[in-house]
Design a protein around this motif. Structure first.
Motif, PDB file in Angstrom:
ATOM      1  N   ARG A 296     -41.682  -2.392  35.965  1.00  0.00           N
ATOM      2  CA  ARG A 296     -42.660  -3.016  36.852  1.00  0.00           C
ATOM      3  C   ARG A 296     -42.099  -4.330  37.404  1.00  0.00           C
ATOM      4  O   ARG A 296     -42.177  -5.371  36.760  1.00  0.00           O
ATOM      5  CB  ARG A 296     -43.963  -3.273  36.100  1.00  0.00           C
TER       6      ARG A 296
ATOM      7  N   ASP B 240     -49.055  -3.468  29.581  1.00  0.00           N
ATOM      8  CA  ASP B 240     -50.148  -3.218  30.528  1.00  0.00           C
ATOM      9  C   ASP B 240     -50.727  -4.555  30.994  1.00  0.00           C
ATOM     10  O   ASP B 240     -50.902  -4.803  32.184  1.00  0.00           O
ATOM     11  CB  ASP B 240     -51.222  -2.370  29.829  1.00  0.00           C
TER      12      ASP B 240
ATOM     13  N   ASP C 206     -49.921  -6.852  34.691  1.00  0.00           N
ATOM     14  CA  ASP C 206     -50.958  -7.233  35.656  1.00  0.00           C
ATOM     15  C   ASP C 206     -50.894  -8.726  35.937  1.00  0.00           C
ATOM     16  O   ASP C 206     -51.064  -9.181  37.074  1.00  0.00           O
ATOM     17  CB  ASP C 206     -52.359  -6.891  35.124  1.00  0.00           C
TER      18      ASP C 206
HETATM   19 MG    MG Z   1     -52.737  -1.499  33.831  1.00  0.00          MG
END
Ligand code: MG
Ligand code: IPM
Length: 367
Positions: free
Chosen positions: A107, A249, A253
């Motif tokens: 990410r 996670d 973000d």
């Molecule tokens: Mg997420």
């Protein structure tokens, strides 16, 4: 070049709208550069549940296993909130990740120059930011057993289990070290070794992999809560971060929002190499299905288009073509084109999803 097979799963909410724009980019490479993609399309998430009573059919799962790469839009929506856990839209995505064994989720959080004013942080803190979070994606508390809601006396008890094997930690650590080697040579590993045994093991294994095979990489360890704080305090201290499924996670973000808009950020989920040498791979934007703006033609297609760029780079070894897509995105932003999510306090007129897609396609030939 053999045909490159791609399964497109637009999903729910704004997924189909943004995917329409990705199709234009795919067609451009076919028409103008002779790069033939063998594209098939399927259902995942709420739309699959509506059609088949399951968020992912076995047939679509098998198709995903067979192609070179999967490109997914987004899943979920409020109309599915009351569904049983086992058929919620998100289960479709989790099944793809688990059964394809996509253990390394890349990410990137990159601050585009033209958008540095958009961050909720001061411009000098985020300008030029370019970090990569490597999130473990197939284990940890997302999948650990036992899990469930049980009855204990008169009370209900909710249970989930954080569980990591050595080999699960080592393989994602290797993916992160390899990336760090291609970038700045620095890696920060995040866990909660101060309170969790799984965190203690995580730290040990990452260190062992480092000492054995990556002594050239500058490795640091950080508690994940401190990591969250450091991400908003001085994010540019990081280059590559590796962390577990749940922390990843949350931290991704947080990192994503540093850049100003979730509408800009792609991701790649990679597994082991297949027989043809390419990694099992699924690409998806970091943003969700955004049901509040779905169907209005105002969503930002850039994250999904950049996810396709990651597919070009990581699945198809087309790094120069990936860079071309990224440069086209930079160009339209520098030209001042903005979808509604990118409207700053100074205002302006936002363009539609399809105009943004068209502008990026036009820029592909001009960069
Ligand atoms: Mg997420
Ligand atoms: C993500 C999402 C998913 C996750 C959901 C949709 C299951 O938040 O990809 O970050 O929690 O992994």
């Amino acid at each position: 070049m053999p045909n490159l097979s791609l399964l497109i799963l637009p999903g729910d909410g704004i997924g189909p709208e943004v995917m329409t724009e990705v199709r234009k980019v795919i067609d451009w490479f076919g028409d103008r550069r002779g790069i033939a993609f063998d594209v098939s399309e399927g259902l995942v998430g709420g739309c699959a549940y509506d059609a088949h009573g399951t968020p992912l059919t076995d047939a679509t799962m098998a198709q995903a296993q067979a192609v070179d790469a999967v490109l997914l839009g987004a899943v979920g929506g409020p109309q599915y909130d009351d569904l049983d856990f086992s058929v919620k839209p998100e289960r479709g995505l989790l099944r793809l990740r688990k059964e394809m064994d996509l253990f390394a989720n890349l990410r990137p959080a990159q601050c585009f120059d033209a958008l540095a004013d958009f961050s909720s942080l001061k411009k000098d803190v985020v300008a030029g930011l370019d970090i990569m979070i490597v999130r473990e994606l197939t284990s940890g508390v997302y999948f650990g057993e036992p899990r469930g809601i049980i009855k204990e006396g008169n009370e209900r008890v909710g249970i989930n289990t954080q569980r990591y094997t050595e080999s699960e930690i080592a393989r994602v650590a290797r993916a992160a070290f390899d990336l760090a080697r291609k970038r700045s040579g620095r890696l920060c590993s995040m866990e909660k070794a101060n309170v969790m045994e799984s965190g203690v093991l995580w730290r040990q294994v990452v260190q062992e992999v480092h000492d054995a095979d990556y002594p050239d990489i500058e490795l640091s360890h950080m508690y994940a809560d401190n990591g969250a704080m450091q991400l908003v305090r001085r994010p540019k201290q990081f280059d590559v971060i590796v962390t577990d499924n749940l922390f990843g996670d949350i931290l991704s973000d947080c990192a994503a929002m540093l850049t100003g808009s979730l509408g800009m950020l792609p991701s790649a989920s990679l597994g082991a190499p297949m027989a043809n040498g390419r990694p099992k791979a699924l690409y998806e934007p970091v943003h969700g299905s955004a049901p509040d703006i779905a169907g209005q033609g105002i969503a930002n297609p850039i994250a999904c288009i950049l996810s396709f760029a990651m597919a070009l780079r990581y699945s198809f070894d087309l790094g120069a073509e990936a860079a071309r897509v990224e440069a086209a995105v930079q160009k339209v932003l520098a030209d001042g084109l903005r979808t509604a999510d990118l409207m700053g306090p100074e205002g302006g007129t936002p363009i539609s999803t399809s105009r943004m897609g068209d502008a990026i396609v036009a820029a592909l030939g001009a960069v």
